[in-house]
Scaffold this active site. Structure first.
Site, PDB file in Angstrom:
ATOM      1  N   ASP A   1      58.957  57.777  -2.663  1.00 13.67           N
ATOM      2  CA  ASP A   1      59.630  56.630  -2.053  1.00 13.67           C
ATOM      3  C   ASP A   1      58.641  55.939  -1.130  1.00 13.67           C
ATOM      4  OD1 ASP A   1      61.795  57.695  -3.310  1.00 13.67           O
ATOM      5  OD2 ASP A   1      63.042  57.893  -1.526  1.00 13.67           O
TER       6      ASP A   1
ATOM      7  N   SER B   1      53.049  59.028   4.987  1.00 13.97           N
ATOM      8  CA  SER B   1      51.637  58.684   4.827  1.00 13.97           C
ATOM      9  C   SER B   1      51.462  57.758   3.638  1.00 13.97           C
ATOM     10  CB  SER B   1      50.799  59.945   4.677  1.00 13.97           C
ATOM     11  OG  SER B   1      49.436  59.637   4.822  1.00 13.97           O
TER      12      SER B   1
ATOM     13  N   HIS C   1      55.744  63.512  -6.104  1.00 14.93           N
ATOM     14  CA  HIS C   1      55.891  64.136  -7.414  1.00 14.93           C
ATOM     15  C   HIS C   1      54.795  63.655  -8.351  1.00 14.93           C
ATOM     16  CE1 HIS C   1      60.215  65.399  -6.635  1.00 14.93           C
ATOM     17  NE2 HIS C   1      59.970  64.581  -5.627  1.00 14.93           N
TER      18      HIS C   1
END
Length: 404
Positions: A185, A373, A262
């Protein structure tokens, strides 16, 4: 009465001896019943011939606050003017930090502060205090707890567990019709084709591809056949098939975003390179200000191959994000107290017993940050690959990045 007359006479003598100063001296008269005590305090005097004694006191803290506030106000005004010009459709060139400004910024002990923040995150909170603290964080950063696998705030014993919260199984469906998806995200800072060995971290601000990835020494871990022609640039070393090009995409994870990342594609991870470095903020505003910001910061580069050739994913650290975790790599330890500036540590996942390295499936859990980050994707693809993105858009893990 006698004491009062003595003090008046003394002030008169001092005034005539040192004209131009209140009471003759910068001092205090302390009166007691049994006598007179005189405490003289002079901070700085000018003893030039014919000039009076001058008092000047330097107060570092107020001076620092005043200077910092003035600079902050000026910087905010400049940003406001830039936003107004952009609304009018006028291109505004980025105002890059000078080498001195970058040096001053890097001198701040952000690594130490990040380690302290990491330890604070592991401190268990009293049950009665969890909801108020987490609700304040949710309100500040706009966290959507309805997507969390566990919505009960009291379930999270500390801030670290709350930051690394998992999502409900169906909260992020993985797109099956596209070969590359968003690994996390976040917000799309920039994307496109790599040109002249330069990659854009935001519009108009670039960094060196070779500096970012480091020397090309992992080729022996890749089984693909490379062009035999002598490459003219570092970029040519990464392109393995004729007719392909090199693409990049930068995803910024804000503090309120889901903190895990992911696998963005089906690929084979062959090599890991860890760059210890600074932990400056990677906020888009800072990314527009500091050139090669991602090359200054600590980062973990995972490189390998996919069906179209070279593929890499880089997790970039930031302030309070000293901890970068890769689930399948137990040897990785980031933000270590001791490190050599400009150094890097390599690890090959390919061995005699494991010729494949680490095979990742699209959407599979790969790693996590503390707080938030940046993820940088660099991959080889056919030249007709097209991003289906716009700069600045919000994206969620599992959504497609582009198509061929």
């Amino acid at each position: 009465m006698h004491t009062t007359k003595m003090a008046a006479s003394l002030r008169k003598v001092c005034s005539s001896r040192f004209p131009g100063t209140p009471g003759g001296f910068s001092g205090f008269l302390f009166f007691r019943s049994h006598g007179l005590r005189w405490n003289q305090q002079i901070s700085l005097c000018s003893h030039a011939k014919g000039s009076p004694c001058l008092q000047a006191r330097v107060r570092p803290l107020p001076l620092l606050i005043a200077t910092g506030s003035g600079y902050f106000g000026y910087n905010q005004y400049e940003q406001y003017k830039a936003r107004e010009l952009e609304k009018l459709g006028i291109a505004v060139p980025p105002r890059l930090a000078s080498e001195l400004q970058v040096t001053i910024y890097k001198s701040i002990p952000t690594r130490l502060l990040s380690r302290a923040w990491g330890r604070l995150n592991q401190v268990d909170l009293p049950t009665w205090l969890r909801k108020p603290i987490y609700n304040l964080y949710i309100w500040t950063f706009g966290v959507n707890m309805k997507e969390a696998a566990v919505e009960d705030l009291q379930h999270y014993r500390n801030l670290g567990e709350f930051f690394r919260r998992k999502l409900k199984p169906q909260a992020r469906p993985v797109c099956d019709s596209h070969c590359v998806i968003s690994p996390a995200d976040g917000k799309i800072l920039h994307f496109g084709r790599v040109k002249n060995c330069e990659v854009e971290q935001v519009k108009g601000v670039t960094y060196s591809l070779e500096t970012f990835l480091g020397p090309f020494t992992w080729a022996e871990n890749l089984a693909i056949n490379r062009n035999e022609d002598d490459p003219s640039s570092f970029q040519d070393l990464l392109v393995t098939k004729e007719g392909n090009a090199l693409f990049h995409c930068v995803v910024y994870l804000a503090p309120g975003d889901y903190h895990c990342f992911h696998s963005p594609a089906d690929w084979r991870v062959a090599h890991r390179r860890h760059f210890p470095g600074s932990l400056m903020s990677v906020n888009p505003g800072v990314a527009r200000w500091i050139k090669e910001l991602f090359c200054h910061n600590e980062r973990v580069v995972l490189s390998g191959e996919w069906t179209h050739g070279f593929f890499s994913l880089t997790a970039v650290g930031a302030t309070n994000v000293g901890s970068i975790r890769i689930y399948f790599d137990k040897e990785l330890h980031t933000n270590s107290p001791r490190y050599n500036k400009g150094s890097y540590n390599d690890l090959s996942y390919v061995s005699n017993n494991n010729r494949e390295g680490v095979c990742m499936r699209k959407g599979e859990h790969l790693g996590e940050f503390n707080l938030g980050s940046t993820i940088v994707l660099l991959f080889e693809a056919p030249q007709d690959f097209t991003f289906s993105l716009t700069a600045g858009q919000k994206i969620r893990f599992g959504e497609p990045l582009g198509t061929m």
